[in-house]
Scaffold this active site. Structure first.
Site, PDB file in Angstrom:
ATOM      1  N   SER A 124       1.767 -10.077   0.839  1.00 26.31           N
ATOM      2  CA  SER A 124       0.902  -8.919   0.656  1.00 26.31           C
ATOM      3  C   SER A 124      -0.561  -9.324   0.760  1.00 26.31           C
ATOM      4  CB  SER A 124       1.166  -8.309  -0.723  1.00 26.31           C
ATOM      5  OG  SER A 124       0.153  -7.403  -1.087  1.00 26.31           O
ATOM      6  N   TYR A 148       1.326  -8.203  -9.646  1.00 28.85           N
ATOM      7  CA  TYR A 148       2.068  -8.077  -8.398  1.00 28.85           C
ATOM      8  C   TYR A 148       1.537  -9.069  -7.363  1.00 28.85           C
ATOM      9  CZ  TYR A 148       3.108  -6.398  -3.719  1.00 28.85           C
ATOM     10  OH  TYR A 148       3.468  -6.339  -2.388  1.00 28.85           O
ATOM     11  N   LYS A 152       3.277 -12.620  -5.627  1.00 28.00           N
ATOM     12  CA  LYS A 152       3.362 -12.933  -4.197  1.00 28.00           C
ATOM     13  C   LYS A 152       2.690 -14.274  -3.893  1.00 28.00           C
ATOM     14  CE  LYS A 152       5.492  -9.244  -2.543  1.00 28.00           C
ATOM     15  NZ  LYS A 152       6.812  -9.346  -1.884  1.00 28.00           N
TER      16      LYS A 152
END
Length: 337
Positions: A124, A148, A152
């Site tokens: 991402s 989040y 990643k």
């Protein structure tokens, strides 16, 4: 070749499975259906006239995952499985680390046991954190601003360490910007469980009457109209990027990293206007406080993917809006329609 797609019943996963099947590949899907729908498998079959094998398995369950690997001769894995909402990750961070980091660790251990060493990882643009300038190059410093993004980034570091320890692996880290849109057929699209965390499904659900109004989180950013600017990319373009990445791995690429975006940013209010134009509806919205972990602007420089993968986004904002609206109109309650 037979390709394992983790999270293949989800939004980006299902569109990638369609592209793989249309290219003549054998595809196996593993998905625990925590934020996806088994009905998407039926829709994939309807589009492609071919049904992928499907196992309802959580990738953290190594015993079940080993069983799947034992039944198929995989050449490559495309790894989508994981949780993906920035806002939610700030409220349940441990859940994100457990799913995204532990899940990938489990997957890689099983891959190693079965000598499957070609992996395309769904990363991402959030790994760049709050960039000092835009557009964003792959060489920019990383430093996520929310759990989040950190999950990643941890996985990227883990895969980099894995490659350094054993260079027989071929790993592509694909840093997505903001996927939107749906398949032209209107049969598959984004259908999040509960209240959407992403902008476009929220807009379309307001337009179709499923939700009352859109919340615009922050109107005081240093952007064209004060709302957040993002690089929105059509999900079909994004899916095709994964096929190009598989081709790259087949040439023993080693560890490679690519931005997948359009190179252009649109604000929240610009996106809203595009959907009003396509739907012919006025979309109610209210300004809400900024969300923790959000940044002002984020858009890519996708030139490396063009040079090394022979890939670039081909669909524009009108395509994104029209295809999203077609999906939502035909499926006002998502896959439950």
């Amino acid at each position: 070749m037979t390709i394992l797609v983790t999270g293949g019943a989800g939004y980006i996963g299902s569109h990638t499975v369609v592209e793989l099947l249309n290219q003549g590949e054998e595809v196996v899907i593993v998905d625990n259906l925590c934020n996806s729908h088994a009905a998407s498998i039926d829709r994939i079959e309807e589009i492609c006239q071919k049904r992928p094998a499907f196992y309802q398995v959580d990738i953290r369950d190594k015993a079940e995952l080993n069983t799947v690997f034992s039944q198929h001769n995989f050449t490559s894995v495309i790894h989508f499985a994981g949780l993906k909402a920035v806002g939610e990750s700030t409220t349940i961070p441990l859940h994100y680390y457990q799913n995204n980091v532990s899940g990938t660790l489990s997957l890689c251990e099983v891959m190693a046991e079965h000598n499957v060493k070609n992996l395309v990882f769904s990363s991402s643009a959030t790994v760049y954190g709050d960039p000092h300038t835009v557009p964003i190059l792959e060489s920019f410093p990383t430093g996520a601003t929310n759990p989040y993004g950190r999950s990643k980034l941890i996985v990227e570091d883990m895969l980099s360490d894995l490659y350094k320890s054993d260079d027989s692996w071929n790993i592509a880290l694909l840093r997505y910007f903001n996927p939107v849109g749906a398949h032209k057929s209107g049969l598959i699209g984004e259908d999040p469980n509960g209240i959407p965390n992403n902008l476009v499904p929220y807009i379309t659900q307001v337009a179709v009457g499923r939700l009352a109004q859109l919340s615009v989180f922050g109107d005081d950013y240093n952007t064209v109209d004060g709302t957040g600017v993002r690089d929105y990319i059509h999900v079909v373009d994004l899916a095709k990027g994964h096929l190009k990445a598989l081709n790259k791995l087949a040439a023993n690429s080693g560890l490679v990293t690519y931005n997948l975006g359009t190179g252009k940013g649109y604000s929240v209010l610009e996106m809203l206007a595009a959907f009003e134009k396509v739907s012919g509806k006025s979309i109610a919205y209210q300004i809400a406080p900024r969300r923790p972990g959000d940044i002002a602007a984020c858009y890519s420089d996708p030139s490396l993917a063009k040079a090394e993968l022979d890939w670039q986004a081909e669909l524009n904002l009108d395509d994104m809006a029209e295809d999203s609206w077609r999906w939502q109109q035909g499926n006002p309650n998502g896959f439950a329609s």
